[in-house]
Design an enzyme around this catalytic site. Structure first.
Site, mmCIF file in Angstrom:
data_model
loop_
_atom_site.group_PDB
_atom_site.id
_atom_site.type_symbol
_atom_site.label_atom_id
_atom_site.label_comp_id
_atom_site.label_asym_id
_atom_site.label_seq_id
_atom_site.Cartn_x
_atom_site.Cartn_y
_atom_site.Cartn_z
ATOM 1 N N HIS A 175 0.807 -1.227 0.000
ATOM 2 C CA HIS A 175 0.000 0.000 0.000
ATOM 3 C C HIS A 175 0.840 1.278 0.000
ATOM 4 O O HIS A 175 0.635 2.176 0.821
ATOM 5 C CB HIS A 175 -0.961 0.002 1.184
ATOM 6 N N HIS A 235 -6.549 -3.669 -5.178
ATOM 7 C CA HIS A 235 -6.235 -2.258 -5.400
ATOM 8 C C HIS A 235 -5.452 -2.034 -6.690
ATOM 9 O O HIS A 235 -5.192 -0.875 -7.030
ATOM 10 C CB HIS A 235 -5.458 -1.690 -4.212
ATOM 11 N N HIS A 286 -4.484 -13.116 -3.659
ATOM 12 C CA HIS A 286 -4.539 -11.918 -2.819
ATOM 13 C C HIS A 286 -5.642 -11.993 -1.766
ATOM 14 O O HIS A 286 -5.398 -11.750 -0.584
ATOM 15 C CB HIS A 286 -4.756 -10.673 -3.671
#
Length: 723
Positions: A175, A235, A286
């Site tokens: 992230h 994401h 994931h």
């Protein structure tokens, strides 16, 4: 003499013993209270995070619905979002000229690299990013172009073997935390033939260095394609990037070529493999799996077609015989005496209460495009709630419930059987499940209503898939864990998360896994710390708790009118007080955050002398940003609550990323957004608002200033800032 001496010692020791016991009890109570505070702080952070993901899924579902089912929205709606949801990548980006025509000036002082990449090039990037330098757009485009060419040759599922290497390192979510990536490389070694890596998705968003993180990962992928492996996360999705920061970061760092870079990133993300298998025994994805996950099917689909897992596959209503179904529905209504208009009224009423319908629909209704299975879902659109699948009650003559679609036809609703999912829908569902799902302790598989997408899968689902494919372990990421990793499902599922301090400084550790030929996972923990080491445990808990409570209070403030209405239903005499249980019940029904409200009460509201809650005290230490007298309280609260959604729509309209939109574009934005909310806002109120925030009267709105006006301000902070 000795006897007297022993008696004297005994008199001294007994009080000392009791004192030690008391100190021990006090310390245990202190640690227990500290642990309780740490746990509810964690619950607040996680609940708010997942609520934001659910909002994003619902917004994109609304966009999909508008694009697929309406030809116009005030002559402008779908045109504004078609480029976002069904973008056409410029053919120029598929040719080497996309970067060759961009000169690198001599005045450029950042890193310079050449292709094919060498170890010196990756070292140059590492050192440059440590020094806060930015890679030139020309090199970024070339790196993305080369990465895209490489990924096109890769399968959906990468198969690795430990026979060629001593150990394989598996990392979870990063992230945009460059410091975590650099710390992993420092502790474990740089990627190489001797040190292979698997990075399990979510490289970008939330952190401030997403561009640098993903550039380094792609650079090492190009340098060591057989030893650096990247799975796609939820994401790695251009629609998620709008909300969580990557789009904004790219446009801020690359003002000239940001649009082209984003388009190439979007293409590259959709080409990332979705799973990795080590020695045929360990599956790495994931998110997780569902009861419909089929690794053979997953390996055969065209993953590039799923540009965004948030983009629902098109589901045409033209193939359905609406007229015939409507006539059948009218005959049924005439038989039971029901009135056609009541359905329409109830549907429009649900549209005018978005906060409740949003949560209810996400909690109980899966999207039409995933209706073929009970295990997976994406949130249904908010506005067309009457176009959502509903399960009719089972009767003795019907062994199972029938999913039907409620479709408006003329003056009534028609019930239509849902068509079988298309091949594209089944492929999309496979991708959604592996990117978005979470494990649960209960058996079975159910829609992941907390996040709004994917599913919850139980230990039986895990065991069935592992047995079916001869596997022994599932490694996944997708969830922040306080220790950086967690085992569940009797050790058959491991969650690994590599972004330390994810919610707040000191909130969690990061971790990675090393697997040798014996396939026994070994965990390595770390924590990037600039100030954490200087803080005591109590100070770390207090800092994280304060940040979590601030976020929660902002949530309360943004839902003030709904909460007040709920409180007042229990306060018949307008005393301003209700019981603690009633207060907690209202908070849970409105916010749907699944938090220990009774435990949190001392941090959120005052008690009256009789032990009741003074419910208005929930909002007393918060206020608004820049006051705009032209804005009505109801409109202001709507803007507070959906501030992030508004920013996303603004960014869609602001194609040149100037930060400015015209008054007319602002009107179109609000029409689109009010359709999303299902609320009616008077056009004159919008015009007055637009004129009031056009501060220099040039016909343009700086929506950074606009959003600043609708920001929750904590009065204590405001007072200290003024001092």
């Amino acid at each position: 003499v000795l006897l007297k001496l022993f008696e004297a010692l005994e008199e001294l020791l007994i009080p000392s013993y009791y004192a030690a016991v008391l100190i021990q009890r006090w310390y245990r109570r202190y640690r227990a209270r500290l642990e309780m505070r740490r746990r509810y702080t964690w619950n607040i952070f996680q609940s708010i995070e997942y609520a934001g993901e659910q909002d994003q899924l619902q917004l994109s579902s609304f966009f999909s619905f508008m694009l697929d089912n309406f030809t116009s929205l005030n002559e402008n709606g779908p045109d504004l979002i078609s480029q976002l949801l069904d973008p056409v990548v410029d053919p120029w980006l598929d040719r080497e000229t996309c970067y060759n025509l961009i000169p690198v000036p001599e005045s450029y002082i950042g890193p310079r690299i050449s292709f094919p990449l060498s170890v010196s090039d990756t070292n140059t990037l590492l050192n440059a990013f440590k020094e806060q330098q930015t890679l030139h757009a020309r090199y970024v485009l070339q790196l993305l172009y080369e990465t895209k060419k490489l990924l096109k040759q890769m399968p959906n599922i990468i198969h690795l073997s430990t026979s060629y290497t001593k150990e394989i390192t598996i990392c979870g979510d990063l992230h945009g935390r460059l410091d975590d990536l650099l710390l992993i490389f420092y502790k474990n070694g740089l990627p190489s033939a001797e040190t292979p890596y698997v990075f399990n998705g979510d490289f970008v968003d939330r952190g401030k260095k997403s561009v640098e993180v993903v550039i380094l990962l792609f650079a090492y992928l190009l340098l060591y394609p057989d030893n650096m492996h990247l799975n796609r996360g939820n994401h790695e999705d251009h629609i998620m990037n709008l909300r969580y920061g990557f789009t904004k970061e790219v446009t801020q760092k690359y003002k000239t070529h940001g649009r082209e870079i984003l388009q190439l990133f979007q293409d590259v993300f959709s080409l990332l493999p979705v799973a990795t298998v080590i020695d045929g025994k360990i599956l790495i994805v994931h998110g997780g799996i569902s009861d419909q996950t089929d690794l053979d099917f997953l390996g055969s689909i065209d993953r590039h077609k799923v540009k965004s897992a948030l983009r629902l596959p098109k589901h045409s209503l033209e193939q359905l015989d609406i007229g015939q179904s409507s006539r059948q529905a009218k005959r049924l209504r005439s038989a039971d005496g029901s009135r056609p208009s009541s359905s329409s009224r109830s549907c429009s009423k649900s549209q005018r209460t978005p906060s409740h319908s949003r949560q209810d629909s996400s909690a109980s209704i899966s999207s039409s495009s995933s209706s073929s299975s009970s295990s997976s879902s994406l949130c249904s659109p908010r506005t067309p709630s009457c176009l959502s699948p509903r399960a009719y009650p089972t009767s003795p003559s019907m062994p199972c419930s029938i999913n039907v679609l409620q479709v408006p036809f003329l003056d009534s609703l028609s019930s239509l059987p849902l068509p079988s999912p298309s091949q594209h829908e089944q492929e999309w569902k496979q991708i959604v499940d592996v990117l978005w799902s979470d494990p649960k302790t209960q058996e079975g598989c159910s829609p992941n209503t907390f996040r709004g997408g994917g599913c919850y899968f139980g230990p039986d689902v895990t065991q069935r898939l592992l047995l079916q494919h001869g596997l022994q372990l599932l490694i996944r990421s997708h969830e922040c864990k306080q220790e950086g990793y967690e085992l569940c499902h009797s050790g058959q599922v491991i969650t690994i998360f590599s972004a330390s301090n994810y919610y707040e400084e000191g909130s969690n550790r990061g971790a990675y896994i090393k697997l040798g030929r014996e396939l026994v996972p070994r965990f390595y923990q770390y924590q990037v710390s600039r100030t954490t080491r200087k803080l005591t445990l109590t100070q770390r808990v207090r800092a994280a708790e304060g940040s979590a409570l601030r976020a929660l209070k902002e949530k309360l403030f943004a839902h003030r009118s709904e909460l007040m209405a709920g409180f007042q239903q229990y306060d018949d005499n307008c005393t301003g007080i209700i019981s603690v249980s009633e207060w907690a019940q209202v908070l849970e029904s409105v916010l749907r955050l699944d938090l220990p409200w009774r435990t949190l009460r001392p941090q959120l509201a005052r008690l009256a002398p009789d032990g009741s809650v003074e419910y208005q005290s929930c909002f007393q230490d918060m206020g608004t940003g820049i006051p705009l007298p032209q804005v009505t309280p109801n409109l202001a609260e709507t803007l507070f609550r959906y501030r992030t959604d508004i920013e996303i729509i603004f960014n869609i309209i602001d194609k040149d990323h100037s930060g400015l939109i015209s008054i007319e574009e602002f009107r179109h934005t609000w029409r689109l957004f009010s359709a999303h909310l299902g609320v009616d806002i008077d056009d004159r109120a919008i015009d007055d608002l637009a004129r009031s925030i056009d501060f220099n009267k040039d016909g343009s709105i700086d929506f950074t200033e606009f959003l600043e006006a609708f920001r929750v301000v904590h009065k204590l902070d405001q007072g200290s800032a003024n001092q």
